[in-house]
Design a protein around this motif. Sequence first.
Motif, short mmCIF file in Angstrom:
data_model
loop_
_atom_site.label_atom_id
_atom_site.label_comp_id
_atom_site.label_asym_id
_atom_site.label_seq_id
_atom_site.Cartn_x
_atom_site.Cartn_y
_atom_site.Cartn_z
N LYS A 199 -11.12 -14.93 5.53
CA LYS A 199 -12.35 -15.31 4.82
C LYS A 199 -12.80 -14.23 3.83
N GLU A 200 -12.12 -13.09 3.85
CA GLU A 200 -12.47 -12.02 2.92
C GLU A 200 -11.93 -12.34 1.53
N ILE A 201 -12.58 -11.80 0.52
CA ILE A 201 -12.16 -12.00 -0.87
C ILE A 201 -11.50 -10.71 -1.37
N ALA A 202 -10.27 -10.82 -1.81
CA ALA A 202 -9.54 -9.64 -2.28
C ALA A 202 -10.10 -9.16 -3.61
N PRO A 203 -10.18 -7.86 -3.81
CA PRO A 203 -10.67 -7.32 -5.09
C PRO A 203 -9.71 -7.64 -6.23
N GLU A 204 -10.26 -7.79 -7.43
CA GLU A 204 -9.41 -8.08 -8.58
C GLU A 204 -8.51 -6.89 -8.92
N ASP A 205 -8.98 -5.71 -8.67
CA ASP A 205 -8.19 -4.50 -8.93
C ASP A 205 -7.37 -4.16 -7.69
N PRO A 206 -6.03 -4.29 -7.73
CA PRO A 206 -5.21 -4.01 -6.54
C PRO A 206 -5.29 -2.55 -6.10
N LYS A 207 -5.77 -1.65 -6.97
CA LYS A 207 -5.88 -0.25 -6.58
C LYS A 207 -6.95 -0.04 -5.49
N LEU A 208 -7.81 -1.04 -5.31
CA LEU A 208 -8.86 -0.93 -4.29
C LEU A 208 -8.35 -1.36 -2.91
N LEU A 209 -7.15 -1.89 -2.86
CA LEU A 209 -6.55 -2.24 -1.57
C LEU A 209 -6.14 -0.97 -0.83
N TYR A 210 -5.97 -1.10 0.47
CA TYR A 210 -5.75 0.07 1.33
C TYR A 210 -4.36 0.67 1.10
N GLN A 211 -4.31 1.97 0.88
CA GLN A 211 -3.06 2.71 0.76
C GLN A 211 -3.18 4.01 1.55
N THR A 241 -12.84 -3.32 4.44
CA THR A 241 -14.22 -3.77 4.61
C THR A 241 -15.16 -2.57 4.63
N GLU A 242 -16.47 -2.84 4.58
CA GLU A 242 -17.45 -1.76 4.58
C GLU A 242 -17.38 -0.94 5.86
N ASN A 247 -15.53 4.20 8.60
CA ASN A 247 -14.98 4.61 9.89
C ASN A 247 -14.02 5.79 9.69
N SER A 248 -14.27 6.89 10.39
CA SER A 248 -13.43 8.08 10.23
C SER A 248 -12.21 8.07 11.14
N ASN A 249 -12.15 7.13 12.07
CA ASN A 249 -11.02 7.04 12.98
C ASN A 249 -9.79 6.47 12.26
#
Length: 458
Positions: A199-211, A241-242, A247-249
């Motif tokens: 149900k989440e909406i992916a950001p338009e900029d792929p650089k914001l995805l988790y790496q 997500t926010e 989260n530091s873990n």
Amino acid sequence: MPPVQASNTLTNFGGTASFTPLIGALIADSFAGRFWTITVIYELGLVSITISAVLLSLRLPPCPTQQNCQEASTFQLWILYISLLLTSLGTGGIRPCVVTFAADQFDMDKSSTARSRKWNFFNWYYFSMGIASLTYLTVVVYVQENVGWGWGLGIPAIAMVISIIAFPTGSPLYRKMKPGGSPLIRLIQVIVAAVKKRKEIAPEDPKLLYQNKELDAAISVHGRLVHTNQYKWFDKAAIVTESEATNSNPSNLWWLATVLRVEELKTIIRMFPIWAAGILLVTSSSHQHSFTIQQARTMDRHLSHSFEIPPASLSIFGILTMLSGVVLYERLFVPFARRFTGNPSGVTCLQRMGIGFVVNILATIVASFVEMKRKSVAANHNCKSHNSHQCVLVSSSIFLSWGSRSFHVSGHLEFLYDQSPESMRSTAAALYWIAIAMGNYIGTLLVSLVHRKQELVA
């Protein structure tokens, strides 16, 4: 056992031996590495089947006429099946790891020169396999027919012992790729994470995805897979997500996957149609070897009054075709095609596979007409054909079938190795054998259905 049962047993063994490489590949890519997964279980299978051929209580008496022969007891069949199972398990450690382990020694990812030699390596790997098959169909089969099955099976067992002893001696000189964890678990984690974040909406900029380069260091030694726009639904697995951002873990990979792991899954999905296309090619030739032997037993195979070709050796013509095809492909076809395509390998691996498919279609058509002609002549001569020209006809279908393999097999292996993520190359090589397994089982189903239909008609 009856011809159809024997043919199905051989094909089922081939199918099982082609499924087990997936297990061996997962073990190699997950924790053991390719070097240690090349195991000695295969030797156990060869030794056990050799013993079953030597001991009188485990083998059947000779049946020269091939008519009204004594069938194996349940105990004898169980010994045979256990031996074949052990051989299949050992094959699972050898098949997916040998070719990828050898390819790793060339460091194909770093040097453009090495990459241009990649197609050459897979050619000669297949060529060496053909030399082994040629040795079996000539020397070993001759020993089996004229000396006995004990020595015929014992020679490969002894050769395998020598290879097991020789292989580890070169350990200090080998380049060994460290395993990066279970590739199957990584793929499942991406799917699960994508489902949870559907149900989440992916950001338009792929650089914001988790790496996370540190997390992916073990599975991206020679470079990283970049983000692609295909199958974007799976990008949901890499949405941060926010709550995850604050989260530091360490991230839970069942909830949040890196872009690299998402791209691994996309790569496997893109490879799937090309891989699956090879299944029916295997199906069309799955029973060729066993049926060729049965066909040859009803034919005049004399080259002279004193020398007769053993039935199992008739496939030698196919092996010779394949060996000649590999040499001619590299020395003649590649330089010729290179002038027009500019490709160092002449044609791409996909084009090479396509040529193999076309030639295999011709081989299947020829084989069907040859079998119709053979059965017609055999019926007129009381199940024994005295026409030596039929051996030539059978050989023609073998020529075409093995000629198609000289194009398809090398191209298929190169495609799987080249397109797969570096941490999944053993698993990708196992996919080739899975295609063979599925083709063999489909071939068994077709033969059984046709045989049952013929019984109902009769």
